[in-house]
Write an enzyme that holds these catalytic residues in place. Sequence first.
Site, short mmCIF file in Angstrom:
data_model
loop_
_atom_site.label_atom_id
_atom_site.label_comp_id
_atom_site.label_asym_id
_atom_site.label_seq_id
_atom_site.Cartn_x
_atom_site.Cartn_y
_atom_site.Cartn_z
N ARG A 32 -0.97 -9.42 8.17
CA ARG A 32 0.72 -9.24 8.21
C ARG A 32 0.82 -9.40 9.49
NH1 ARG A 32 0.17 -9.07 3.63
NH2 ARG A 32 1.69 -7.25 2.08
N GLU A 65 9.21 -12.02 9.20
CA GLU A 65 9.17 -13.14 8.12
C GLU A 65 10.49 -13.36 7.00
OE1 GLU A 65 6.03 -12.55 5.71
OE2 GLU A 65 4.91 -12.80 6.83
N HIS A 88 3.26 -17.21 4.13
CA HIS A 88 2.18 -16.47 3.48
C HIS A 88 2.17 -17.23 2.41
CE1 HIS A 88 2.47 -12.08 3.61
NE2 HIS A 88 1.94 -11.84 2.48
C1 DGY Z 1 -0.70 -9.31 -0.60
O1 DGY Z 1 -0.89 -9.20 -1.75
O2 DGY Z 1 -0.42 -8.06 -0.14
C2 DGY Z 1 -0.25 -10.46 0.55
O3 DGY Z 1 -0.23 -10.69 0.99
C3 DGY Z 1 0.41 -11.50 -0.88
O4 DGY Z 1 0.01 -11.64 -1.79
#
Ligand code: DGY
Length: 330
Positions: free
Chosen positions: A241, A270, A289
């Site tokens: 993240r 983001e 992402h």
């Molecule tokens: C998640 O699943 O947490 C990813 O960041 C997106 O698939």
Amino acid sequence: MGERPRVFVARVLPAAGLDQVVAATEARVWDDELPPPRDELLRAVEGCDGILTLLTDRVDAELLDRAGPQLKVVSNYAVGFDNVDVDECTRRGIPVGNTPGVLTETTADLAWALLMAAARRIVEGADYVRAGRWKTWGPMLLLGPDVHGATLGIVGFGRIGQAVARRAQGFGMTILYHDPVRLPDEVTQPLGAEYAELDDLLARCDFVSLHVNLTDETRGLVDAPRLARMKPTAVLVNTARGPVVDPVALHAALRDGVIGAAALDVTDPEPIPVDDPLVSLPNCLIVPHIASATPATRGKMAEMAAANLLAGVRGERLPNPVNPEVYERP
Ligand code: DGY
């Protein structure tokens, strides 16, 4: 027969999951490419029995209040759930579902692709060719560090971190890991992974790949002092993240040669604005992402999110609850 449950689905999902939801519920599906604006989202969840959210949709006390006391489930279309106030859901007895497992290998593939691309300067090379700058073979052209035989540090040694370690074995890398929990030898030995304190790992590794959840403890984990511990040639990969890394400190570290390069699937904020100084750095590779973005994986995520949603609205236990303690309440 009773009324069909009312649900809100915050984006168009792969048919593998969406079709099941639409067949079994009174579903409103947000069909824009962009997330519902906050006021639309709050309006859309009013009176719903279940909501299916994405990581772009904040689920907090305000939203739960607006949904109303009949809300039975929040199903998040992601393995991560930092967009959901899980404690607040738990207090209200609302189970929250996520999609673990199915995106592990796909996410590890992308982390690996970023690591390789940043090391070997793939995007810079492609831009160089497209710009018509390729005039001859050059002994010093676009040099980057070897991946094979290098030392890789994996921060967060859960499913995805371990999947990255498996890939690193094929490249003959030395693997260090850091995790709040020291993993048993049965897990670490087959992967050839050795535990290291975070600061030690940062100092020793040529590549560092982040795989922690975003929590109060991991927000800003990679900050200026930690970047300063890394090798000046080191490559930082983030598929976890964005807020795990301090973006201002990262920009300074990349600009000033404190570290060699970064490759990011996630940013803070983001999406990252195009005029953010990180975007124009040649040694910072950013993709939007997309770690889980294969048709097969997104389809499986949709099936899991649908299964969580439908179980929740039927009052059944979610196949994948992140707060199973809701089922332990009297
Ligand atoms: C998640 O699943 O947490 C990813 O960041 C997106 O698939």
